[in-house]
Design a protein around this motif. Sequence first.
Motif, mmCIF file in Angstrom:
data_model
loop_
_atom_site.group_PDB
_atom_site.id
_atom_site.type_symbol
_atom_site.label_atom_id
_atom_site.label_comp_id
_atom_site.label_asym_id
_atom_site.label_seq_id
_atom_site.Cartn_x
_atom_site.Cartn_y
_atom_site.Cartn_z
ATOM 1 N N GLY A 73 -15.787 18.026 -6.601
ATOM 2 C CA GLY A 73 -16.746 18.370 -5.555
ATOM 3 C C GLY A 73 -17.883 19.250 -6.032
ATOM 4 N N LEU A 74 -17.528 20.333 -6.733
ATOM 5 C CA LEU A 74 -18.537 21.300 -7.164
ATOM 6 C C LEU A 74 -18.952 21.135 -8.629
ATOM 7 N N LYS A 75 -18.271 20.248 -9.357
ATOM 8 C CA LYS A 75 -18.553 20.012 -10.784
ATOM 9 C C LYS A 75 -18.316 21.265 -11.638
ATOM 10 N N ILE A 76 -17.329 22.070 -11.243
ATOM 11 C CA ILE A 76 -16.977 23.266 -12.005
ATOM 12 C C ILE A 76 -15.629 22.996 -12.682
ATOM 13 N N ASP A 77 -15.689 22.261 -13.790
ATOM 14 C CA ASP A 77 -14.463 21.831 -14.466
ATOM 15 C C ASP A 77 -13.654 22.969 -15.075
ATOM 16 N N PHE A 78 -14.314 24.027 -15.542
ATOM 17 C CA PHE A 78 -13.556 25.085 -16.208
ATOM 18 C C PHE A 78 -12.607 25.796 -15.239
ATOM 19 N N ILE A 79 -12.866 25.694 -13.943
ATOM 20 C CA ILE A 79 -11.943 26.205 -12.929
ATOM 21 C C ILE A 79 -11.056 25.069 -12.415
ATOM 22 N N GLY A 80 -11.659 23.930 -12.124
ATOM 23 C CA GLY A 80 -10.947 22.837 -11.484
ATOM 24 C C GLY A 80 -9.895 22.156 -12.341
ATOM 25 N N VAL A 81 -10.226 21.867 -13.595
ATOM 26 C CA VAL A 81 -9.296 21.099 -14.438
ATOM 27 C C VAL A 81 -7.978 21.848 -14.674
ATOM 28 N N PRO A 82 -7.996 23.138 -15.019
ATOM 29 C CA PRO A 82 -6.695 23.827 -15.167
ATOM 30 C C PRO A 82 -5.862 23.809 -13.878
ATOM 31 N N LEU A 83 -6.516 23.912 -12.730
ATOM 32 C CA LEU A 83 -5.790 23.843 -11.465
ATOM 33 C C LEU A 83 -5.226 22.440 -11.236
ATOM 34 N N LEU A 84 -5.994 21.418 -11.593
ATOM 35 C CA LEU A 84 -5.511 20.038 -11.463
ATOM 36 C C LEU A 84 -4.288 19.798 -12.348
ATOM 37 N N VAL A 85 -4.351 20.294 -13.569
ATOM 38 C CA VAL A 85 -3.220 20.136 -14.492
ATOM 39 C C VAL A 85 -1.997 20.872 -13.948
ATOM 40 N N MET A 86 -2.207 22.096 -13.449
ATOM 41 C CA MET A 86 -1.107 22.859 -12.856
ATOM 42 C C MET A 86 -0.501 22.075 -11.688
ATOM 43 N N GLY A 87 -1.353 21.526 -10.843
ATOM 44 C CA GLY A 87 -0.875 20.748 -9.703
ATOM 45 C C GLY A 87 -0.143 19.486 -10.133
ATOM 46 N N ALA A 88 -0.669 18.813 -11.142
ATOM 47 C CA ALA A 88 -0.022 17.598 -11.641
ATOM 48 C C ALA A 88 1.367 17.911 -12.196
ATOM 49 N N PHE A 124 0.871 -1.171 0.000
ATOM 50 C CA PHE A 124 0.000 0.000 0.000
ATOM 51 C C PHE A 124 0.909 1.222 0.000
ATOM 52 N N SER A 125 0.823 2.043 -1.036
ATOM 53 C CA SER A 125 1.700 3.203 -1.154
ATOM 54 C C SER A 125 0.864 4.480 -1.188
ATOM 55 N N ASN A 126 1.057 5.325 -0.191
ATOM 56 C CA ASN A 126 0.300 6.561 -0.019
ATOM 57 C C ASN A 126 0.880 7.672 -0.892
ATOM 58 N N THR A 127 0.059 8.198 -1.811
ATOM 59 C CA THR A 127 0.523 9.285 -2.673
ATOM 60 C C THR A 127 0.175 10.668 -2.115
ATOM 61 N N SER A 128 -0.528 10.736 -0.997
ATOM 62 C CA SER A 128 -0.968 12.024 -0.436
ATOM 63 C C SER A 128 0.154 13.032 -0.195
ATOM 64 N N PRO A 129 1.338 12.602 0.241
ATOM 65 C CA PRO A 129 2.389 13.603 0.483
ATOM 66 C C PRO A 129 2.810 14.380 -0.765
ATOM 67 N N THR A 130 2.476 13.896 -1.938
ATOM 68 C CA THR A 130 2.880 14.586 -3.165
ATOM 69 C C THR A 130 1.870 15.637 -3.621
ATOM 70 N N VAL A 131 0.692 15.692 -3.003
ATOM 71 C CA VAL A 131 -0.395 16.556 -3.479
ATOM 72 C C VAL A 131 -0.130 18.018 -3.127
ATOM 73 N N PRO A 132 0.036 18.879 -4.157
ATOM 74 C CA PRO A 132 0.179 20.307 -3.867
ATOM 75 C C PRO A 132 -1.202 20.933 -3.614
#
Length: 173
Positions: A120-135, A100-108
Motif C-alpha cells: 500500500g505505502l511502498k515502504i518495504d523496509f518496514i513491510g517485508v519483515p512484518l510479512l515474513v513474520m506473519g508468513a 475456490f478456497s479462501n485463505t483469508s482466515p489464515t492471515v495474522p
Amino acid sequence: MIYIYNDYGGTHTTSLAAAYHLKQLPQSELKLSTREILNVNYFNKLTKKDFGKLIYHGIDEDKNPVYTIGRKSSKLVVPALKDLTLLLQSRHQFDETIIFSNTSPTVPIVMSIGGFFSRGLKIDFIGVPLLVMGAKQCCDQIFRLVENTKQTGKTGKATNGQKVIVLDNKIYK
C-alpha cells in the motif's frame, strides 16, 4: 479440477497456498525460512493492477491447474465467478470442477500490517519483515488449508450436482 485460492490481496497467503499445493515448499507443518518465503512466486510482488485477475501458478501432481486471485474487500468476486462457471457448465458443456478456497482466515494481523506498508505505502523496509513474520506465524495453517482443499477436490462433491465448490475455510490448528 481447477483450484483457485483467493483472499484480499492475492499476493501473500494465496501465493504460499499455491506453492504448497504445487509442492514448491516443504510438505510439512514446519515453519518456513525467510528465504523460502521470499522465494515463493508472486509473494509480495503483485500490485493494484493485479486485483481481480486470475494468476496462474502451475499444474499439480494430478494435472490440475492452480490459480490465485486477489478480490479486495469485495464479497461479490467469488459468487460472480461461481455463477459464471455454472453458466459455462450449463450452456457450453464445460464439465470442469472448480474449487475456490479462501485463505483469508489464515492471515495474522502482522501480515495485514506488513502488506499495508509494503504493497500500500511502498515502504518495504518496514513491510517485508512484518510479512515474513506473519508468513512464519501462519504457514502451518496454510499447509493444512491446502491439504484440506486438495482432499475436498479428491472426495468432495458440489451440491445439487453443480461442479463448483466454495470453501470459506477456517483456521486449521
